[in-house]
Design a protein around this motif. Structure first.
Motif, mmCIF file in Angstrom:
data_model
loop_
_atom_site.group_PDB
_atom_site.id
_atom_site.type_symbol
_atom_site.label_atom_id
_atom_site.label_comp_id
_atom_site.label_asym_id
_atom_site.label_seq_id
_atom_site.Cartn_x
_atom_site.Cartn_y
_atom_site.Cartn_z
ATOM 1 N N LEU A 23 0.587 -1.486 0.012
ATOM 2 C CA LEU A 23 0.046 -0.075 0.042
ATOM 3 C C LEU A 23 0.857 1.343 -0.078
ATOM 4 N N LEU A 24 1.969 1.218 0.623
ATOM 5 C CA LEU A 24 2.829 2.367 1.184
ATOM 6 C C LEU A 24 4.310 2.235 0.246
ATOM 7 N N TYR A 25 4.716 1.100 0.393
ATOM 8 C CA TYR A 25 6.189 0.805 0.197
ATOM 9 C C TYR A 25 6.310 0.216 -1.245
ATOM 10 N N GLN A 26 5.335 0.559 -2.148
ATOM 11 C CA GLN A 26 5.647 0.044 -3.423
ATOM 12 C C GLN A 26 6.824 0.359 -4.196
ATOM 13 N N ALA A 27 7.322 1.479 -3.831
ATOM 14 C CA ALA A 27 8.738 1.881 -4.440
ATOM 15 C C ALA A 27 9.864 0.935 -3.956
ATOM 16 N N VAL A 28 9.794 0.162 -3.088
ATOM 17 C CA VAL A 28 10.752 -0.740 -2.688
ATOM 18 C C VAL A 28 11.078 -1.759 -3.736
ATOM 19 N N LEU A 29 10.209 -1.894 -4.451
ATOM 20 C CA LEU A 29 10.383 -3.005 -5.587
ATOM 21 C C LEU A 29 10.322 -2.282 -7.239
ATOM 22 N N PHE A 90 3.965 7.703 4.991
ATOM 23 C CA PHE A 90 4.263 7.323 6.324
ATOM 24 C C PHE A 90 5.507 8.029 6.590
ATOM 25 N N THR A 91 6.657 7.729 5.898
ATOM 26 C CA THR A 91 7.956 8.274 6.045
ATOM 27 C C THR A 91 8.001 9.843 6.189
ATOM 28 N N GLN A 92 7.301 10.295 5.499
ATOM 29 C CA GLN A 92 7.151 12.045 5.469
ATOM 30 C C GLN A 92 6.632 12.512 6.865
ATOM 31 N N ASN A 93 5.328 11.779 7.039
ATOM 32 C CA ASN A 93 4.905 12.048 8.447
ATOM 33 C C ASN A 93 5.395 11.594 9.485
ATOM 34 N N ALA A 94 6.285 10.618 9.388
ATOM 35 C CA ALA A 94 7.025 10.335 10.624
ATOM 36 C C ALA A 94 8.215 11.250 10.889
ATOM 37 N N GLN A 95 8.719 11.925 9.817
ATOM 38 C CA GLN A 95 9.627 13.004 10.346
ATOM 39 C C GLN A 95 9.069 14.184 10.889
ATOM 40 N N ARG A 96 7.842 14.401 10.753
ATOM 41 C CA ARG A 96 7.256 15.562 11.379
ATOM 42 C C ARG A 96 6.501 15.632 12.510
ATOM 43 N N LEU A 97 5.953 14.394 12.729
ATOM 44 C CA LEU A 97 4.787 14.216 13.939
ATOM 45 C C LEU A 97 5.162 13.073 14.624
ATOM 46 N N PRO A 98 4.889 13.165 15.950
ATOM 47 C CA PRO A 98 4.938 11.979 16.986
ATOM 48 C C PRO A 98 4.276 11.035 16.609
ATOM 49 N N LEU A 99 4.819 9.600 16.818
ATOM 50 C CA LEU A 99 3.971 8.472 16.715
ATOM 51 C C LEU A 99 2.677 8.508 16.689
ATOM 52 N N ALA A 100 2.244 8.886 18.236
ATOM 53 C CA ALA A 100 0.663 9.040 18.647
ATOM 54 C C ALA A 100 -0.121 9.914 17.722
ATOM 55 N N ARG A 111 1.871 -1.736 8.825
ATOM 56 C CA ARG A 111 1.866 -2.749 9.499
ATOM 57 C C ARG A 111 1.726 -4.132 8.302
ATOM 58 N N HIS A 112 0.719 -3.689 7.436
ATOM 59 C CA HIS A 112 0.493 -4.677 6.461
ATOM 60 C C HIS A 112 1.628 -4.874 5.517
ATOM 61 N N ASP A 113 2.169 -3.492 5.175
ATOM 62 C CA ASP A 113 3.587 -3.692 4.173
ATOM 63 C C ASP A 113 4.623 -4.374 4.689
ATOM 64 N N LEU A 114 4.810 -4.031 6.099
ATOM 65 C CA LEU A 114 5.971 -4.783 6.835
ATOM 66 C C LEU A 114 5.883 -6.142 6.915
ATOM 67 N N ARG A 115 4.737 -6.668 7.087
ATOM 68 C CA ARG A 115 4.312 -8.096 6.955
ATOM 69 C C ARG A 115 4.950 -8.714 5.448
ATOM 70 N N VAL A 116 4.255 -8.429 4.413
ATOM 71 C CA VAL A 116 4.640 -8.523 3.367
ATOM 72 C C VAL A 116 6.197 -8.478 3.063
ATOM 73 N N LEU A 117 6.666 -7.300 3.178
ATOM 74 C CA LEU A 117 8.323 -7.138 3.078
ATOM 75 C C LEU A 117 9.147 -8.362 3.775
ATOM 76 N N GLN A 118 8.818 -8.445 5.149
ATOM 77 C CA GLN A 118 9.359 -9.488 5.804
ATOM 78 C C GLN A 118 9.190 -10.795 5.180
ATOM 79 N N ALA A 119 8.092 -11.109 4.475
ATOM 80 C CA ALA A 119 8.072 -12.392 3.829
ATOM 81 C C ALA A 119 8.777 -12.547 2.824
#
Length: 433
Positions: A23-29, A90-100, A111-119
């Motif tokens: 959903l978010l990390y398409q650029a990885v591939l 996500f990576t852009q917002n993570a630099q500007r906003l707290p996790l909460a 979380r969905h993308d990280l499960r796929v990428l770990q597989a």
């Protein structure tokens, strides 16, 4: 010979579907390695054992192998690297906003993308090689691109989807996209181009000029701490190490979020555009202008003047300009510019002269690098010789250094570096004989 059965086909198809579901990390591939990997999965999932399909699979595997080999990294390390430089919502917002404060749907997508990428990370190249052997009915599996994994720059848990906090911290400190991938940049033809291998010079390699060096380091640390750091003009004789000092700052503080943008004099007209873009980024930036000077009718300095003084908008706290010059007064002044008492426009002429003379004053700091006298020059030579591991009597080293300065470029840090480089090569060559 291994058989390529329905279960294997289903597994390969499942990996294809997982990769397509990102959903978010398409650029990885979407780099060469990722594209050849997806093409290989497609070739394997559609293979039915026909001769032309076997060739298609082998060609696809060869392209994936070659793309991995060109990176010099393992499949897993490459995936990790792509995740860490990904540029997405996500990576852009993570630099500007707290996790909460990050939106829940955004975190769910991560979380969905990280499960796929770990597989995909756990999909070993040896398994892919076995699949190619079976699909192409080969007597032996193709050569496997297998390297020992490198140490991860981030600590991911055994379940990557539980490592969002670690990723947020990483993106906050290191950035994402091009600012996560590169530390040094060059502005060229309206584009910001990353420099893969910037000058590796380090602060400890630079000798002499301790006072301006210390002042520039302090100012840079103020920038990194979020204070109002000053724009700096490094003025002095050629070869005194002004440019090397600025470049060494990048190597010293890149891990702390410092980025350096080199802008040529011909591109100074683009400074307002550059500043507008950089002020939105979370990193700290040095705009580096080397060997700066202007002709009397050169309007490029007006663009720099606006950046130094600011306009209606507040001067960004994450940007400073560091410029080097061999001239104390950056705009060339001619005797014809000076007003004569009989001129009717005397006052206006003096205004022009004062504008030229005061342009360098618009830098908050002017650091002076005086020409090296003989003791300073020899101190630099001794410092560089020690770093190079040269074992020569001091008297012999000094004599050669003086001879070099007389016959070549005079006494300067640059001349000392050239002398030590030449001497190192000469001694190494003699040792081989």
């Amino acid at each position: 010979m291994k058989e390529f059965g329905g279960a294997t086909t289903a597994t390969i198809t499942q990996y294809r579907q997982q990769a397509a579901s990102l959903l978010l990390y398409q650029a990885v591939l979407k780099d060469t390695v990722g594209k050849t990997f997806l093409a290989l999965l497609e070739a394997l999932s559609s293979s039915k054992g026909l001769t032309n399909e076997r060739s298609h699979c082998l060609i696809a595997y060869g392209k994936w192998f070659q793309s991995l080999a060109s990176t010099g990294k393992s499949w897993g390390d490459h995936l990790i690297g792509q995740i860490l430089i990904a540029d997405n919502a996500f990576t852009q917002n993570a630099q500007r906003l707290p996790l909460a404060e990050l939106p829940t749907p955004l975190l769910d997508a991560v979380r969905h993308d990280l499960r796929v990428l770990q597989a995909l990370y756990n999909l070993s190249p040896s398994h892919i090689s076995d699949c190619v052997q079976a699909a192409c009915q080969l007597a032996k599996p193709p050569v496997v691109w297998s390297l020992l994994p490198e140490s991860m720059p981030i600590n991911l848990s055994t379940d990557w989807s539980a490592s969002i906090a670690e990723l947020v911290d990483y993106y906050k400190s290191q950035g994402s996209g091009q600012f996560g991938q590169f530390h040094g940049f060059r502005w060229q033809q309206g584009q910001l181009l990353g420099i893969a291998e910037p000058d590796p010079i380090r602060l400890e390699q630079l000798a002499a000029y301790e006072e301006p060096k210390t002042t520039l380091i302090k100012n840079t640390e103020y920038l990194l701490a979020g204070f109002n750091a000053l724009n700096v003009l490094l003025y002095g004789s050629r070869g005194s190490g002004k440019s090397s000092l600025v470049k060494a700052l990048l190597n010293e503080y890149a891990a702390s979020g410092l980025r350096l943008i080199e802008v040529a004099k011909a591109d100074l007209y683009d400074l307002p555009i550059i500043v507008e873009y950089l002020q939105l980024q979370p990193q700290k930036f040095i705009i580096f202008v080397d060997d700066l000077s202007f002709e009397e009718d050169d309007n490029a300095f007006k663009a720099l003047k606006v950046v130094l003084e600011g306009g209606l908008t507040r001067r960004p706290q994450n940007i400073v300009v560091y410029a080097t010059s061999n001239r104390r007064h950056l705009v060339r002044e001619f005797f014809a510019d000076r007003p004569r008492p009989r001129d009717a426009d005397e006052l206006q002429s003096w205004d022009t002269v004062q504008e030229k003379l005061s342009f360098s004053d618009r830098f908050g700091l002017t650091l002076t690098f005086e020409a090296a006298d003989q003791p300073t020059y020899l101190d630099i030579v001794h410092h560089l010789a020690k770093q190079a591991g040269l074992d020569l009597p001091v008297d012999d080293l000094d004599y050669r250094a003086k001879q070099w300065a007389t016959r070549h470029n005079g006494r300067s840090g640059r001349s000392a570096r050239q002398f030590i480089d030449f001497l190192s090569a000469e001694l190494a060559s003699e040792h081989r004989r």
